[in-house]
Design a protein around this motif. Structure first.
Motif, PDB file in Angstrom:
ATOM      1  N   ILE A  38       0.834  -1.241   0.043  1.00  0.00           N
ATOM      2  CA  ILE A  38       0.021  -0.046  -0.014  1.00  0.00           C
ATOM      3  C   ILE A  38       0.963   1.155  -0.187  1.00  0.00           C
ATOM      4  O   ILE A  38       0.641   2.427  -0.693  1.00  0.00           O
ATOM      5  CB  ILE A  38      -1.006   0.004   1.150  1.00  0.00           C
ATOM      6  N   ASP A  43       2.796   4.827   1.215  1.00  0.00           N
ATOM      7  CA  ASP A  43       2.221   6.084   1.741  1.00  0.00           C
ATOM      8  C   ASP A  43       0.913   6.321   1.456  1.00  0.00           C
ATOM      9  O   ASP A  43       0.426   6.967   0.564  1.00  0.00           O
ATOM     10  CB  ASP A  43       3.324   7.029   1.654  1.00  0.00           C
ATOM     11  N   SER A  44      -0.063   5.834   2.350  1.00  0.00           N
ATOM     12  CA  SER A  44      -1.463   5.962   1.929  1.00  0.00           C
ATOM     13  C   SER A  44      -2.321   5.893   3.240  1.00  0.00           C
ATOM     14  O   SER A  44      -2.047   5.264   4.009  1.00  0.00           O
ATOM     15  CB  SER A  44      -2.115   4.811   0.837  1.00  0.00           C
ATOM     16  N   TRP A  45      -3.330   6.847   3.313  1.00  0.00           N
ATOM     17  CA  TRP A  45      -4.418   6.517   4.443  1.00  0.00           C
ATOM     18  C   TRP A  45      -5.277   5.145   4.570  1.00  0.00           C
ATOM     19  O   TRP A  45      -5.524   4.998   5.787  1.00  0.00           O
ATOM     20  CB  TRP A  45      -5.467   7.669   4.576  1.00  0.00           C
ATOM     21  N   TRP A  46      -4.863   4.272   3.560  1.00  0.00           N
ATOM     22  CA  TRP A  46      -5.424   2.923   3.800  1.00  0.00           C
ATOM     23  C   TRP A  46      -4.798   2.335   4.688  1.00  0.00           C
ATOM     24  O   TRP A  46      -5.201   1.022   5.041  1.00  0.00           O
ATOM     25  CB  TRP A  46      -5.433   2.125   2.307  1.00  0.00           C
ATOM     26  N   GLN A  47      -3.599   2.695   5.252  1.00  0.00           N
ATOM     27  CA  GLN A  47      -2.796   1.917   5.984  1.00  0.00           C
ATOM     28  C   GLN A  47      -3.471   1.817   7.344  1.00  0.00           C
ATOM     29  O   GLN A  47      -3.094   1.109   8.220  1.00  0.00           O
ATOM     30  CB  GLN A  47      -1.343   2.884   6.156  1.00  0.00           C
TER      31      GLN A  47
END
Length: 378
Positions: A79, A81-85
Motif C-alpha cells: 500500500i 504512503d496511503s491513508w489505507w494503512q
C-alpha cells in the motif's frame, strides 16, 4: 455458607446495587469435602477427559494468526504512503488481541502440560508479540481469579479512571469526577486508551524493583523490542502524521477489543462485601457471566465467553469449555444455583447501566434534582 443474591437499596444512589449476602449455613457444609458439589463436578469433568491438553488447537490458532500478521505486513508494504494503512492498523489491533488471548491461556497452563513451557510461551506472546508484561498480567489476573468481585481484594474492580464501587465514585474529584458521573456512556470511548494503559502498567510493574519479577531483564528487552521497534519502523516507513494516526488506531482497536472482551464477564454481577467468606463454586458461578454465540463467539472472545467454566476450571483448554458448560449448567439447574448467560450486546447494556448507576455517587451532593429539573424547563 448459604448465599442470596439480593438488591441492596442505596440511599446515596436512589437505585439498587447487587450484593451477595450470607444467610445461615448450607447442609452441604457438614458433608465430607470429597462429596462437595465442586468435587463431584471435577470428577465428572476429569472422567470425560475435559482437562486434557489440546496442543494442536493452539498450534493451528498461532499459525493462523501469524499468517494473518504476515499478510498484514505484506499488504502494508504494497500500500505504501496511503491513508489505507489505517485499515492495516485496525487489523493489527485485532491480531495482537488474539495473541493476547493465547498469552492469557498460557498463563493459566491451558496450552501445555509443563508449567515452564507455558510460561515461556506466555512470555514470548505477551511481551514480544503484544508488548504487555507477562509477569504483571500473571500477578493481577491470579488475584482476580481467586477473588472475583470481592471488594478490597479483586484488582479488576479497584478504582482507576472508571469506578466500579459507589464509595470510589463518591471520592472522585476534578476531571475524574466529571468522567465518573457519565462513566457508563464513556466506557467504550475510554477503551480507546486502554491499549496504552495496558502497556504503561506492564512497564511500571517490571521497572519497580519492589515487585518480584522473574526474568526482569528479558521482559524489559522483549517489551523494548516490541514497542520501540514497532514505533521506529512505523515512523521510518510513513510520514509523521500518518505514523502517529496509524499507532493511535492500532492501540485504539487493541484497547477496545480487549476491554470489550473482558468487561462483560463480571461487571454488573454481584459483589462480595469485605470479610464475607464464600464457597469456591458459588463464588465463581454467582459473580461470573457467560456470553451466548456459538463457535463465532468462542473465537471472537478467545473462550472468555465461557467465563463461569473458565473460573471453575482455569487450566481447562478452550476446546473443552463448551461441553463443560453443559455439565455445569445442568448442575446449577439441579441445585438451584443462579447461572447467568446473556447475549453480547445485552451484556454491554448491563455493564453501561451498572457503571452509570455507580457513577451517580460522583454527582455534586449540593445538586438538588428538583432545582436542576426546574432549570432544564427554563
Amino acid at each position: 455458607m448459604s448465599l442470596q443474591v439480593v438488591e441492596r437499596p442505596d440511599g446515596a444512589l436512589g437505585t439498587m446495587s447487587p450484593v451477595i449476602l450470607t444467610a445461615g449455613r448450607r447442609r452441604e457444609d457438614a458433608v465430607d469435602p470429597a462429596q462437595s458439589g465442586f468435587a463431584r463436578l471435577s470428577r465428572q469433568i476429569k472422567a470425560e477427559g475435559l482437562l486434557d491438553r489440546f496442543v494442536g488447537f493452539y498450534v493451528r490458532k498461532a499459525v493462523f494468526w501469524a499468517v494473518v500478521l504476515g499478510a498484514a505486513i505484506a499488504a502494508s508494504v504494497m500500500i505504501g504512503d496511503s491513508w489505507w494503512q489505517l485499515v492495516i492498523a485496525a487489523v493489527l489491533g485485532v491480531v495482537f488481541t488474539q495473541f493476547a488471548f493465547m498469552a492469557h491461556e498460557a498463563s493459566h497452563r491451558q496450552i501445555f502440560r509443563s508449567g515452564p513451557v507455558n510460561d515461556w510461551a506466555g512470555l514470548v506472546l505477551a511481551d514480544l508479540v503484544v508488548g504487555i508484561s507477562y509477569s504483571w498480567w500473571m500477578n493481577k489476573h491470579t488475584r482476580h481469579h481467586g477473588n472475583p468481585n470481592m471488594i478490597g481484594r479483586d484488582p479488576d474492580i479497584a478504582k482507576d479512571t472508571i469506578s466500579f464501587l459507589e464509595e470510589d465514585a463518591a471520592e472522585s474529584r476534578g476531571l475524574v469526577r466529571l468522567i465518573t458521573r457519565k462513566q457508563g456512556y464513556l466506557f467504550f470511548p475510554l477503551l480507546l486508551l486502554e491499549g496504552l494503559n495496558l502497556h504503561v502498567h506492564g512497564i511500571r510493574h517490571v521497572l519497580d524493583r519492589r515487585n518480584t519479577v522473574k526474568r526482569r531483564g528479558l521482559e524489559l528487552a522483549f517489551i523494548a523490542v516490541r514497542l520501540v521497534g514497532v514505533a521506529a519502523l512505523v515512523f521510518w516507513a510513513f510520514p509523521p502524521l500518518l505514523a502517529t494516526v496509524f499507532l493511535f488506531v492500532q492501540l485504539g482497536v487493541f484497547g477496545v477489543y480487549m476491554g470489550a472482551s473482558f468487561a462483560p464477564n463480571h461487571k454488573g454481577m454481584p459483589l462480595i462485601p469485605r470479610g464475607v467468606r464464600v464457597d469456591f463454586l458459588e463464588r465463581q458461578v454467582l459473580t461470573s457471566r457467560n456470553i451466548r454465540g456459538g463457535r463465532f463467539m468462542d473465537s471472537l472472545m478467545g473462550g472468555l465467553n465461557y467465563q463461569i467454566e473458565h473460573h471453575l476450571f482455569p487450566s481447562m483448554a478452550r476446546p473443552a469449555l463448551k461441553r463443560t458448560q453443559e455439565i455445569v449448567r445442568e448442575y446449577c439447574r439441579e441445585n438451584d444455583l443462579r447461572y447467568t448467560e446473556t447475549g453480547l450486546i445485552e451484556s454491554y447494556g448491563i455493564v453501561i447501566a451498572y457503571l452509570n448507576r455507580v457513577g451517580l455517587a460522583a454527582r455534586d451532593p449540593f445538586d438538588c434534582p428538583m432545582i436542576q429539573a426546574y432549570r432544564r424547563r427554563d
